[in-house]
Design a protein around this motif. Sequence first.
Motif, PDB file in Angstrom:
ATOM      1  N   LEU A  75     102.386  60.519 -24.007  1.00 49.48           N
ATOM      2  CA  LEU A  75     103.781  60.681 -23.599  1.00 49.48           C
ATOM      3  C   LEU A  75     104.685  59.613 -24.219  1.00 49.48           C
ATOM      4  N   SER A  76     104.119  58.445 -24.456  1.00 47.01           N
ATOM      5  CA  SER A  76     104.924  57.328 -24.962  1.00 47.01           C
ATOM      6  C   SER A  76     104.729  57.106 -26.455  1.00 47.01           C
ATOM      7  N   ALA A  77     104.332  58.133 -27.178  1.00 46.02           N
ATOM      8  CA  ALA A  77     103.995  57.997 -28.597  1.00 46.02           C
ATOM      9  C   ALA A  77     105.164  57.483 -29.443  1.00 46.02           C
ATOM     10  N   GLN A  78     106.396  57.734 -29.025  1.00 40.92           N
ATOM     11  CA  GLN A  78     107.560  57.294 -29.791  1.00 40.92           C
ATOM     12  C   GLN A  78     107.910  55.832 -29.548  1.00 40.92           C
ATOM     13  N   ARG A  79     107.241  55.229 -28.593  1.00 40.08           N
ATOM     14  CA  ARG A  79     107.520  53.835 -28.245  1.00 40.08           C
ATOM     15  C   ARG A  79     106.989  52.900 -29.324  1.00 40.08           C
ATOM     16  N   GLU A  80     107.767  51.847 -29.676  1.00 37.00           N
ATOM     17  CA  GLU A  80     107.339  50.916 -30.712  1.00 37.00           C
ATOM     18  C   GLU A  80     107.001  49.533 -30.174  1.00 37.00           C
ATOM     19  N   LYS A  81     107.441  49.202 -28.963  1.00 40.83           N
ATOM     20  CA  LYS A  81     107.212  47.850 -28.460  1.00 40.83           C
ATOM     21  C   LYS A  81     106.684  47.902 -27.037  1.00 40.83           C
ATOM     22  N   PRO A  82     106.139  46.772 -26.520  1.00 39.71           N
ATOM     23  CA  PRO A  82     105.650  46.746 -25.134  1.00 39.71           C
ATOM     24  C   PRO A  82     106.751  47.058 -24.124  1.00 39.71           C
ATOM     25  N   TRP A  83     106.355  47.090 -22.851  1.00 35.56           N
ATOM     26  CA  TRP A  83     107.198  47.681 -21.814  1.00 35.56           C
ATOM     27  C   TRP A  83     107.979  46.681 -20.967  1.00 35.56           C
ATOM     28  N   GLY A  84     108.094  45.440 -21.409  1.00 37.45           N
ATOM     29  CA  GLY A  84     108.917  44.506 -20.668  1.00 37.45           C
ATOM     30  C   GLY A  84     108.131  43.489 -19.878  1.00 37.45           C
ATOM     31  N   THR A  85     108.869  42.707 -19.093  1.00 34.66           N
ATOM     32  CA  THR A  85     108.293  41.514 -18.472  1.00 34.66           C
ATOM     33  C   THR A  85     107.334  41.812 -17.317  1.00 34.66           C
TER      34      THR A  85
END
Length: 302
Positions: free
Chosen positions: A92-102
């Motif tokens: 589902l998150s394949a388009q994501r390029e960076k981690p998800w935050g703090t």
Amino acid sequence: MKPTLLVLAAGMGSRYGGVKQIDAVGQNNECLLDFATYDAKKCGFGKVIYVIRKDIEKDFRERLFDRVARNFNAEYVFQGKDSLLDDEEIKLSAQREKPWGTIHAVLCAEEKIHEPFAVINSDDYYGREAFKTLGNYLSGIKNTSTEHAMVGYVLGNTISKSGSVSRGVCSVENGYLKSIVEHTKISYKGDGIVSEVDGADLLLTGKEWVSMNLFGFSPKAFEEFHVYWDNFKATSLTEPKTEALLPVAASNIVKHGKGTIKFFISPEKWFGMTYPEDRENVKKEIAGKISDGYYPRHIWEK
């Protein structure tokens, strides 16, 4: 029980233009993180855990970790885009390029934490008194405590002249946090300080108390962190840039009646590594503190 220092050092450094976590600013090529770790050790913390990206591991070890580990109990864990996700969530998150935050970073270190812990950013200077305050507090609470803490700073002491910054504006009552509202674009404008909200400028006084991500928690806080993270995943896995933020999760502890957050204050003037232009100022500030005797010329044994 000595508390642990958890350092969030997996950021991409998009505004800085490089790996600011390990950029040399000290007289012996120390990073800003060297001084934060030194302050924490001096103030009674028993261990440091760094959250980093796998792709910077080699440089991280050579430019920071190996010398720290010779002088202090130190570990590191990885935060990647696919960390803590199952196969379906990764798709589902394949388009994501960076981690998800703090908050994602904090959860990546959960298995290493067995005692009360403080959380800091890797690119901010907090001052030794803040570590002393949190260290003393965390040393006195149990792992099951619902009484957490944070150190807040005066907004006007935390603005960069090089560009906008993100700060959590805090509402405080009787020495305890009531809420945190995230402002992602705070900057100077003329003689004032403004926050850009929905395309409009909100004028701030500069006297507001703000979060710099300097929190202290018992391990009990992970219960609410997981609730927040699970809710975040249910709504945001297809978003390319949305982040799960620690101040929001911390504020939820109070909002949902799961605990309290004691609000300590610091008069310290911030400096940090948000933009490339900030590096020379950080070097100047550190050199001044060495000249004043606040830090020794060599903070670590070789």
